[in-house]
Design a protein around this motif. Structure first.
Motif, PDB file in Angstrom:
ATOM      1  N   ASP A 123      12.169 -41.613  -7.171  1.00  0.00           N
ATOM      2  CA  ASP A 123      13.134 -41.589  -6.071  1.00  0.00           C
ATOM      3  C   ASP A 123      14.035 -40.360  -6.227  1.00  0.00           C
ATOM      4  O   ASP A 123      14.581 -40.114  -7.308  1.00  0.00           O
ATOM      5  CB  ASP A 123      13.975 -42.861  -6.080  1.00  0.00           C
ATOM      6  CG  ASP A 123      14.951 -42.902  -4.923  1.00  0.00           C
ATOM      7  OD1 ASP A 123      14.498 -42.903  -3.769  1.00  0.00           O
ATOM      8  OD2 ASP A 123      16.176 -42.914  -5.188  1.00  0.00           O
ATOM      9  N   ILE A 124      14.209 -39.596  -5.127  1.00  0.00           N
ATOM     10  CA  ILE A 124      14.960 -38.336  -5.179  1.00  0.00           C
ATOM     11  C   ILE A 124      16.074 -38.363  -4.146  1.00  0.00           C
ATOM     12  O   ILE A 124      15.835 -38.659  -2.970  1.00  0.00           O
ATOM     13  CB  ILE A 124      14.030 -37.131  -4.917  1.00  0.00           C
ATOM     14  CG1 ILE A 124      12.928 -37.070  -5.984  1.00  0.00           C
ATOM     15  CG2 ILE A 124      14.819 -35.830  -4.918  1.00  0.00           C
ATOM     16  CD1 ILE A 124      11.894 -35.990  -5.735  1.00  0.00           C
ATOM     17  N   THR A 125      17.302 -38.048  -4.569  1.00  0.00           N
ATOM     18  CA  THR A 125      18.461 -38.044  -3.683  1.00  0.00           C
ATOM     19  C   THR A 125      19.181 -36.708  -3.785  1.00  0.00           C
ATOM     20  O   THR A 125      19.540 -36.265  -4.887  1.00  0.00           O
ATOM     21  CB  THR A 125      19.449 -39.166  -4.057  1.00  0.00           C
ATOM     22  OG1 THR A 125      18.775 -40.426  -4.021  1.00  0.00           O
ATOM     23  CG2 THR A 125      20.628 -39.191  -3.097  1.00  0.00           C
ATOM     24  N   ASN A 126      19.405 -36.071  -2.641  1.00  0.00           N
ATOM     25  CA  ASN A 126      20.188 -34.830  -2.601  1.00  0.00           C
ATOM     26  C   ASN A 126      21.666 -35.203  -2.671  1.00  0.00           C
ATOM     27  O   ASN A 126      22.179 -35.909  -1.804  1.00  0.00           O
ATOM     28  CB  ASN A 126      19.884 -34.062  -1.311  1.00  0.00           C
ATOM     29  CG  ASN A 126      20.455 -32.657  -1.317  1.00  0.00           C
ATOM     30  OD1 ASN A 126      21.430 -32.372  -2.003  1.00  0.00           O
ATOM     31  ND2 ASN A 126      19.850 -31.781  -0.535  1.00  0.00           N
ATOM     32  N   LEU A 127      22.384 -34.732  -3.690  1.00  0.00           N
ATOM     33  CA  LEU A 127      23.767 -35.141  -3.907  1.00  0.00           C
ATOM     34  C   LEU A 127      24.748 -34.463  -2.960  1.00  0.00           C
ATOM     35  O   LEU A 127      25.834 -34.997  -2.711  1.00  0.00           O
ATOM     36  CB  LEU A 127      24.183 -34.863  -5.356  1.00  0.00           C
ATOM     37  CG  LEU A 127      23.350 -35.557  -6.435  1.00  0.00           C
ATOM     38  CD1 LEU A 127      23.973 -35.320  -7.802  1.00  0.00           C
ATOM     39  CD2 LEU A 127      23.225 -37.043  -6.153  1.00  0.00           C
ATOM     40  N   ALA A 128      24.388 -33.307  -2.425  1.00  0.00           N
ATOM     41  CA  ALA A 128      25.273 -32.602  -1.488  1.00  0.00           C
ATOM     42  C   ALA A 128      24.431 -31.655  -0.648  1.00  0.00           C
ATOM     43  O   ALA A 128      24.364 -30.457  -0.925  1.00  0.00           O
ATOM     44  CB  ALA A 128      26.365 -31.829  -2.237  1.00  0.00           C
ATOM     45  N   PRO A 129      23.765 -32.178   0.394  1.00  0.00           N
ATOM     46  CA  PRO A 129      22.896 -31.320   1.216  1.00  0.00           C
ATOM     47  C   PRO A 129      23.681 -30.184   1.854  1.00  0.00           C
ATOM     48  O   PRO A 129      24.744 -30.410   2.440  1.00  0.00           O
ATOM     49  CB  PRO A 129      22.358 -32.288   2.278  1.00  0.00           C
ATOM     50  CG  PRO A 129      22.558 -33.657   1.701  1.00  0.00           C
ATOM     51  CD  PRO A 129      23.782 -33.569   0.854  1.00  0.00           C
ATOM     52  N   ALA A 130      23.182 -28.969   1.695  1.00  0.00           N
ATOM     53  CA  ALA A 130      23.865 -27.811   2.277  1.00  0.00           C
ATOM     54  C   ALA A 130      22.911 -26.639   2.329  1.00  0.00           C
ATOM     55  O   ALA A 130      22.007 -26.515   1.485  1.00  0.00           O
ATOM     56  CB  ALA A 130      25.096 -27.434   1.450  1.00  0.00           C
ATOM     57  N   GLU A 131      23.113 -25.780   3.332  1.00  0.00           N
ATOM     58  CA  GLU A 131      22.359 -24.533   3.398  1.00  0.00           C
ATOM     59  C   GLU A 131      23.054 -23.518   2.497  1.00  0.00           C
ATOM     60  O   GLU A 131      23.653 -22.541   2.936  1.00  0.00           O
ATOM     61  CB  GLU A 131      22.256 -24.050   4.842  1.00  0.00           C
ATOM     62  CG  GLU A 131      21.379 -24.937   5.706  1.00  0.00           C
ATOM     63  CD  GLU A 131      21.116 -24.359   7.079  1.00  0.00           C
ATOM     64  OE1 GLU A 131      21.751 -23.335   7.428  1.00  0.00           O
ATOM     65  OE2 GLU A 131      20.281 -24.921   7.803  1.00  0.00           O
ATOM     66  N   GLN A 132      22.952 -23.798   1.208  1.00  0.00           N
ATOM     67  CA  GLN A 132      23.610 -23.003   0.182  1.00  0.00           C
ATOM     68  C   GLN A 132      22.775 -23.086  -1.079  1.00  0.00           C
ATOM     69  O   GLN A 132      22.270 -24.161  -1.423  1.00  0.00           O
ATOM     70  CB  GLN A 132      25.025 -23.538  -0.065  1.00  0.00           C
ATOM     71  CG  GLN A 132      25.870 -22.684  -0.988  1.00  0.00           C
ATOM     72  CD  GLN A 132      27.297 -23.216  -1.082  1.00  0.00           C
ATOM     73  OE1 GLN A 132      27.548 -24.399  -0.862  1.00  0.00           O
ATOM     74  NE2 GLN A 132      28.233 -22.337  -1.396  1.00  0.00           N
TER      75      GLN A 132
END
Length: 646
Positions: A259-268
């Protein structure tokens, strides 16, 4: 009183020797208890790399005396070369590439790995703590006569000098494994040809038995089109990793169930090109907060708010090294630089942004002689943005005659997945303080702007990079910032290729300096035998797979286009370079004989890919300044005249 003199002729207190002296660079920083440690290259000692400790009481000392040098050649670019365990410094020594232990109490230094049959036959890198009494690392072995005859595995080296044991060899390329907090699993990153680590890698884990033997590995994240560039254990049941499934390297939590979770999605971009093993872009702060390097700048990622917030400091620190930063008390320690600050070891307080220098910094020239880089964005005809940093001439003692515009040096970075920032660079200041403008260009293919921007260069090397640099140079000339009749280009490694390709396929530049370049693409591939294993399949992505793209290789090789050179060339080459070996420059220069093209070729003994000796840096800079003076028609006071051949 300000003296009126033509651009290029200004005298400057920033000599080539001063630039060389400023080249001492801190790298591979970490904390050991309350102390801050780092490796430091010394140009005045032939490029030797020592290990330095800054104690909690403020005293700074060298821990590794001459002749020891903490550096290694894995992938030819090297990687993390030191580790402290139980009052023992473990390090890789440059001269023989062996792993040594140095007792921090007695100073006794003994080898932990066998003496190789031939120099550099076996190399080690990315030293990490393993099971009790062991160092885990990457081993690289030569298996045949060719540069690409290489095998790698993960190794456990006992601190007591006992025999090493192989942990696994899951991929052709690997990072050293990280041991889980409960000691039952290990995690690492692996990838295979033809991928480069920013193309696609895999995050692997394996179970350990009671003897520390690895079981079969399984892949938790990553793919052919997803890059994992750093992994750390968060707990016995989860990992933290940087990966880019959405086109930007972001911080993710990866469970053992996949299971994979993006902790702070951003175009960065929190992450980058893993040229050296052991690079770091994030470190946990606790309570769901992380210190991260986001597009080169220090920031705090807060899992609760899912935001990434830049750290505001009293000093403008715009570029943090990915070769080590760490939590230290209530702050972050690392190596950072800014538009008016050269890279230095600093501590930044997270409460108030105060900046404390942990190591003495050599006295710098007056700011009146230092150009402040200005960030600009240019556009291609197709509307693509091209970030660049313009360094205009700066010298308090001089001004140019009315109406004169400065010459310009276009400076494409290496990689080509490198990235330039708005930082003080003494090498650039050497030219700007003498009246020569410089622009560094983050052409298509650069990191820091997402995968789509990086892949503008896919199968377009020698086209997109060349066109982007031309666009920037011609825009600066058209707006009247620089002299359009005095444009030159300079670069090393991949930047050397872009420089040579620019001079053989465009008429924008009057001259160029090409340092340790790639000139013959066909011979630079694995089958051609003129580069090392790590990059031997790099051109599959940059030019195209062979044999289908064979004509493209020929067409874009500067060595095949020497007949269309736009102007004079200066070549600078290290003779021990295994990445861009001297054979290529040798052949190109030999082909110029009798063709009435002004050129010079300086070859440096004992230098590899990039110059590390003070005497080499001085000779190269002075030769380059003299070269531009002769091409553009200005005097270069105090600099030996470079002899040009035809």
């Amino acid at each position: 009183m300000v003296e009126i003199a033509p651009y290029g002729t200004w005298t400057s207190p920033l000599s080539a020797a001063a630039v060389a002296a400023s080249g001492d660079s801190a790298q591979w920083l970490d904390t050991v208890g309350n102390d801050v440690w780092w490796a430091e290259a010394r140009t005045g000692e032939g490029g030797r790399v020592t290990v330095v400790r800054s104690r909690a009481d403020g005293t700074v000392e060298d821990v590794l005396p001459a002749p020891w040098s903490a550096r290694n050649r894995v992938h030819e670019y090297g990687g993390r070369p030191w580790l402290v365990l139980d009052d023992v410094l473990v390090f890789t020594h440059w001269a023989d590439q062996r792993v040594y232990r140095r007792d921090l109490t007695t100073g006794e230094t003994t080898p932990l790995t066998p003496e190789p049959a031939t120099r550099h036959q076996i190399r080690y890198s990315d030293l990490r703590p393993g099971r009790t009494g062991e160092v885990w690392l990457v081993r690289e072995r030569s298996t045949g006569p060719r540069r690409v005859d290489i095998a790698r595995d993960l190794l456990a080296v006992p601190l007591d000098g006992g025999p090493a044991r192989v942990l696994t060899a899951s991929h052709h390329f690997l990072t050293a494994p990280r041991l889980s907090p409960d000691g039952t699993r290990a995690a690492w990153i692996g990838w295979n040809h033809p991928a480069m680590p920013w193309d696609g890698t895999e995050l692997c884990i394996a179970e350990l038995d009671e003897h520390g033997t690895f079981g079969p590995h399984r892949v938790l994240a990553g793919a052919a089109d997803i890059s994992v560039c750093q992994v750390e254990w968060e707990s016995a049941d989860s990992l933290l990793a940087l990966l880019d499934p959405d086109g930007w390297w972001n911080l993710h939590r990866v469970g053992l169930d996949g299971d994979i979770t993006n902790l702070a999605p951003a175009e960065q971009e929190i992450g980058g090109a893993q040229w050296k093993l052991g690079t770091r872009w994030f470190t946990p702060l606790g309570d769901g907060r992380f210190a991260v390097i986001a597009s080169g700048k220090l920031a705090i990622l807060d899992e609760a708010t899912r935001e990434v917030t830049p750290v505001t400091t009293a000093a403008d620190l715009t570029a943090w090294s990915i070769n080590g930063f760490a939590v230290h008390g209530n702050g972050i320690v690392g190596v950072a630089a800014g538009p008016k600050r050269k890279g230095a070891v600093v501590k930044v307080g997270l409460d108030d942004g105060t900046v404390t220098e942990l190591a003495a910094v050599p006295e710098s020239p007056s700011p009146a002689y230092l150009s402040t880089p200005v960030e600009r964005t240019f556009e291609t005809q197709d509307g693509e943005r091209i970030p660049a940093f313009v360094h205009l001439p700066a010298n308090a003692g001089f001004a140019a005659p009315d109406g004169e515009l400065p010459p310009l040096l276009v400076y494409p970075h290496g990689g080509p997945t490198g990235r330039d920032s708005a930082v003080l660079d003494y090498e650039i200041a050497y030219f700007t303080s003498r009246g020569i403008a410089v622009v560094t260009v983050n052409y298509g293919g650069s990191t820091g702007y997402g995968r789509a921007y990086r892949e503008r260069l896919r199968e377009q090397w020698g086209v997109v990079d060349v066109a982007d640099c031309v666009t920037v140079a011609e825009a600066l000339a058209a707006e009247g910032t620089v002299d359009g009749d005095r444009l030159a280009i300079r670069g090393g490694s991949a930047g050397g290729y872009t420089s040579a390709a620019s001079l053989t396929t465009t008429t924008t530049y009057r001259a160029g300096t090409v340092m340790y370049p790639i000139l013959d693409l066909t011979q630079w591939t694995g089958d051609g035998g003129e580069t090392h294993d790590f990059e031997s399949r790099y051109l599959d992505g940059l030019i195209g797979p062979l044999p289908d793209a064979e004509q493209r290789y020929r067409d874009r090789s500067p060595i095949n286009n020497a007949g269309t050179l736009a102007g004079p060339l200066l070549f600078l080459q290290g003779l021990e370079d295994e990445i861009c070996p001297p054979e290529q420059a040798d052949r190109f220069v030999a082909g110029l004989a009798g063709r009435d093209i002004e050129h010079a070729y300086l070859r440096f003994e004992g230098e590899q890919h990039g110059f590390r000796k003070a005497e080499t840096i001085v000779a190269a800079l002075e030769a380059e300044l003299s070269f531009y003076g002769q091409v553009f028609g200005f005097e270069t006071p105090g600099v030996p005249k470079l002899r040009l051949s035809r």
